[in-house]
Every structure is written in C-alpha cells, then in structure tokens.
Design a protein around this motif. Structure first.
Motif, PDB file in Angstrom:
ATOM      1  N   GLU A   1       0.848  -1.193   0.000  1.00 15.42           N
ATOM      2  CA  GLU A   1       0.000   0.000   0.000  1.00 15.42           C
ATOM      3  C   GLU A   1       0.884   1.244   0.000  1.00 15.42           C
ATOM      4  O   GLU A   1       1.769   1.384   0.843  1.00 15.42           O
ATOM      5  N   THR A   2       0.659   2.124  -0.946  1.00 15.74           N
ATOM      6  CA  THR A   2       1.474   3.333  -1.066  1.00 15.74           C
ATOM      7  C   THR A   2       0.591   4.578  -1.161  1.00 15.74           C
ATOM      8  O   THR A   2       0.733   5.392  -2.069  1.00 15.74           O
ATOM      9  N   GLU A   3      -0.297   4.712  -0.200  1.00 15.12           N
ATOM     10  CA  GLU A   3      -1.243   5.839  -0.206  1.00 15.12           C
ATOM     11  C   GLU A   3      -0.534   7.191  -0.140  1.00 15.12           C
ATOM     12  O   GLU A   3      -0.874   8.116  -0.872  1.00 15.12           O
ATOM     13  N   ARG A   4       0.453   7.300   0.761  1.00 12.74           N
ATOM     14  CA  ARG A   4       1.160   8.581   0.904  1.00 12.74           C
ATOM     15  C   ARG A   4       1.946   8.912  -0.368  1.00 12.74           C
ATOM     16  O   ARG A   4       1.937  10.050  -0.831  1.00 12.74           O
ATOM     17  N   TYR A   5       2.612   7.900  -0.922  1.00 14.09           N
ATOM     18  CA  TYR A   5       3.370   8.114  -2.165  1.00 14.09           C
ATOM     19  C   TYR A   5       2.421   8.516  -3.295  1.00 14.09           C
ATOM     20  O   TYR A   5       2.679   9.473  -4.026  1.00 14.09           O
ATOM     21  N   ASN A   6       1.315   7.803  -3.433  1.00 19.51           N
ATOM     22  CA  ASN A   6       0.347   8.097  -4.501  1.00 19.51           C
ATOM     23  C   ASN A   6      -0.237   9.500  -4.356  1.00 19.51           C
ATOM     24  O   ASN A   6      -0.507  10.167  -5.360  1.00 19.51           O
ATOM     25  N   SER A   7      -0.415   9.953  -3.120  1.00 18.24           N
ATOM     26  CA  SER A   7      -0.999  11.281  -2.901  1.00 18.24           C
ATOM     27  C   SER A   7      -0.063  12.405  -3.360  1.00 18.24           C
ATOM     28  O   SER A   7      -0.508  13.524  -3.603  1.00 18.24           O
ATOM     29  N   LEU A   8       1.233  12.103  -3.495  1.00 17.49           N
ATOM     30  CA  LEU A   8       2.190  13.117  -3.969  1.00 17.49           C
ATOM     31  C   LEU A   8       2.037  13.380  -5.469  1.00 17.49           C
ATOM     32  O   LEU A   8       2.502  14.405  -5.968  1.00 17.49           O
ATOM     33  N   GLU A   9       1.394  12.437  -6.162  1.00 17.49           N
ATOM     34  CA  GLU A   9       1.139  12.560  -7.607  1.00 17.49           C
ATOM     35  C   GLU A   9       2.411  12.880  -8.389  1.00 17.49           C
ATOM     36  O   GLU A   9       2.459  13.836  -9.170  1.00 17.49           O
ATOM     37  N   ILE A  10       3.439  12.065  -8.171  1.00 16.99           N
ATOM     38  CA  ILE A  10       4.700  12.228  -8.879  1.00 16.99           C
ATOM     39  C   ILE A  10       5.256  10.842  -9.178  1.00 16.99           C
ATOM     40  O   ILE A  10       5.107   9.921  -8.386  1.00 16.99           O
ATOM     41  N   SER A  11       5.851  10.714 -10.340  1.00 19.10           N
ATOM     42  CA  SER A  11       6.516   9.467 -10.702  1.00 19.10           C
ATOM     43  C   SER A  11       7.884   9.813 -11.296  1.00 19.10           C
ATOM     44  O   SER A  11       8.158  10.987 -11.589  1.00 19.10           O
ATOM     45  N   PRO A  12       8.735   8.825 -11.479  1.00 23.39           N
ATOM     46  CA  PRO A  12      10.073   9.108 -12.007  1.00 23.39           C
ATOM     47  C   PRO A  12      10.072   9.741 -13.401  1.00 23.39           C
ATOM     48  O   PRO A  12      11.035  10.391 -13.773  1.00 23.39           O
TER      49      PRO A  12
ATOM     50  N   ILE B   1       9.863  14.494 -15.100  1.00 26.23           N
ATOM     51  CA  ILE B   1      11.166  15.159 -15.025  1.00 26.23           C
ATOM     52  C   ILE B   1      11.045  16.668 -14.834  1.00 26.23           C
ATOM     53  O   ILE B   1      12.006  17.319 -14.432  1.00 26.23           O
ATOM     54  N   HIS B   2       9.872  17.216 -15.100  1.00 25.26           N
ATOM     55  CA  HIS B   2       9.659  18.655 -14.925  1.00 25.26           C
ATOM     56  C   HIS B   2       9.492  19.051 -13.453  1.00 25.26           C
ATOM     57  O   HIS B   2       9.640  20.216 -13.103  1.00 25.26           O
ATOM     58  N   LYS B   3       9.200  18.057 -12.597  1.00 26.48           N
ATOM     59  CA  LYS B   3       9.042  18.357 -11.168  1.00 26.48           C
ATOM     60  C   LYS B   3      10.410  18.649 -10.561  1.00 26.48           C
ATOM     61  O   LYS B   3      11.431  18.168 -11.034  1.00 26.48           O
ATOM     62  N   ASP B   4      10.414  19.419  -9.494  1.00 28.89           N
ATOM     63  CA  ASP B   4      11.702  19.823  -8.921  1.00 28.89           C
ATOM     64  C   ASP B   4      12.359  18.708  -8.102  1.00 28.89           C
ATOM     65  O   ASP B   4      11.758  17.684  -7.789  1.00 28.89           O
ATOM     66  N   LYS B   5      13.606  18.950  -7.789  1.00 32.91           N
ATOM     67  CA  LYS B   5      14.441  17.992  -7.083  1.00 32.91           C
ATOM     68  C   LYS B   5      13.844  17.604  -5.728  1.00 32.91           C
ATOM     69  O   LYS B   5      13.815  16.435  -5.354  1.00 32.91           O
ATOM     70  N   LYS B   6      13.317  18.584  -4.989  1.00 32.81           N
ATOM     71  CA  LYS B   6      12.734  18.324  -3.676  1.00 32.81           C
ATOM     72  C   LYS B   6      11.526  17.396  -3.780  1.00 32.81           C
ATOM     73  O   LYS B   6      11.344  16.505  -2.948  1.00 32.81           O
ATOM     74  N   ALA B   7      10.713  17.577  -4.802  1.00 32.01           N
ATOM     75  CA  ALA B   7       9.529  16.735  -4.980  1.00 32.01           C
ATOM     76  C   ALA B   7       9.937  15.275  -5.193  1.00 32.01           C
ATOM     77  O   ALA B   7       9.330  14.356  -4.636  1.00 32.01           O
TER      78      ALA B   7
END
Length: 88
Positions: free
Chosen positions: A29-40, A43-49
């Motif tokens: 279960e990856t609810e917290r990860y999924n809520s971030l709405e980011i995947s590898p 690439i346009h998302k910033d380094k911190k994200a």
C-alpha cells in the motif's frame, strides 16, 4: 545529489516495489506516495519533490516488510555440503 541521480533512484525504488510484489504476491500500500502525484517520469518536477517521493515510497516499502512475519529457514548439517542458491 543531482536531480538526474534522484530520478534514477526513484525509478529503482519503483522497480524494487514491483519486484517485491511480483515475488511475494503481496501488494504494498502506497497511499502517501500516490498522494504526492509524482513518478520518475515527471522530469519537470523539482528535485525536492522527487526526494520527498523517493523517501516516502521507501518508507512505505520498509514499513510493509517490517510488519510481515519473519520467515524462518531451517538449516541442517545435511545440507551443508550442498550448494544452495535462493533467487526468489
């Protein structure tokens, strides 16, 4: 750490999750990860994200494994002379 390295680690963590799920037939279960709405591939998302996503995913994987019962492997001297390899 460079952003490119974080993207690579993020992708590796996804592969680790999928490999574990495939081998154990358990869904992590990856609810917290999924809520971030980011995947590898974002690439346009910033380094911190990506760093936050990587750490969150890692935490959820470790938490899942930590709450699983420990598998006991019995070892006897009879098998000591045999070559043993465990992949899965």
């Amino acid at each position: 750490m460079q952003k490119e390295e974080l993207l690579h680690l993020h992708m590796l963590m996804i592969h680790i999750k999928k490999y574990y799920e495939n081998v154990t037939n358990e869904e992590i279960e990856t609810e917290r990860y999924n809520s971030l709405e980011i995947s590898p591939v974002h690439i346009h998302k910033d380094k911190k994200a990506h760093k936050d996503a990587l750490l969150t995913l890692g935490d959820e994987i470790v938490t899942h494994i930590h709450h699983r019962p420990v598998q006991v492997v019995n070892y006897s001297s009879e098998t000591a002379s045999q070559k043993v390899a465990a992949e899965h």
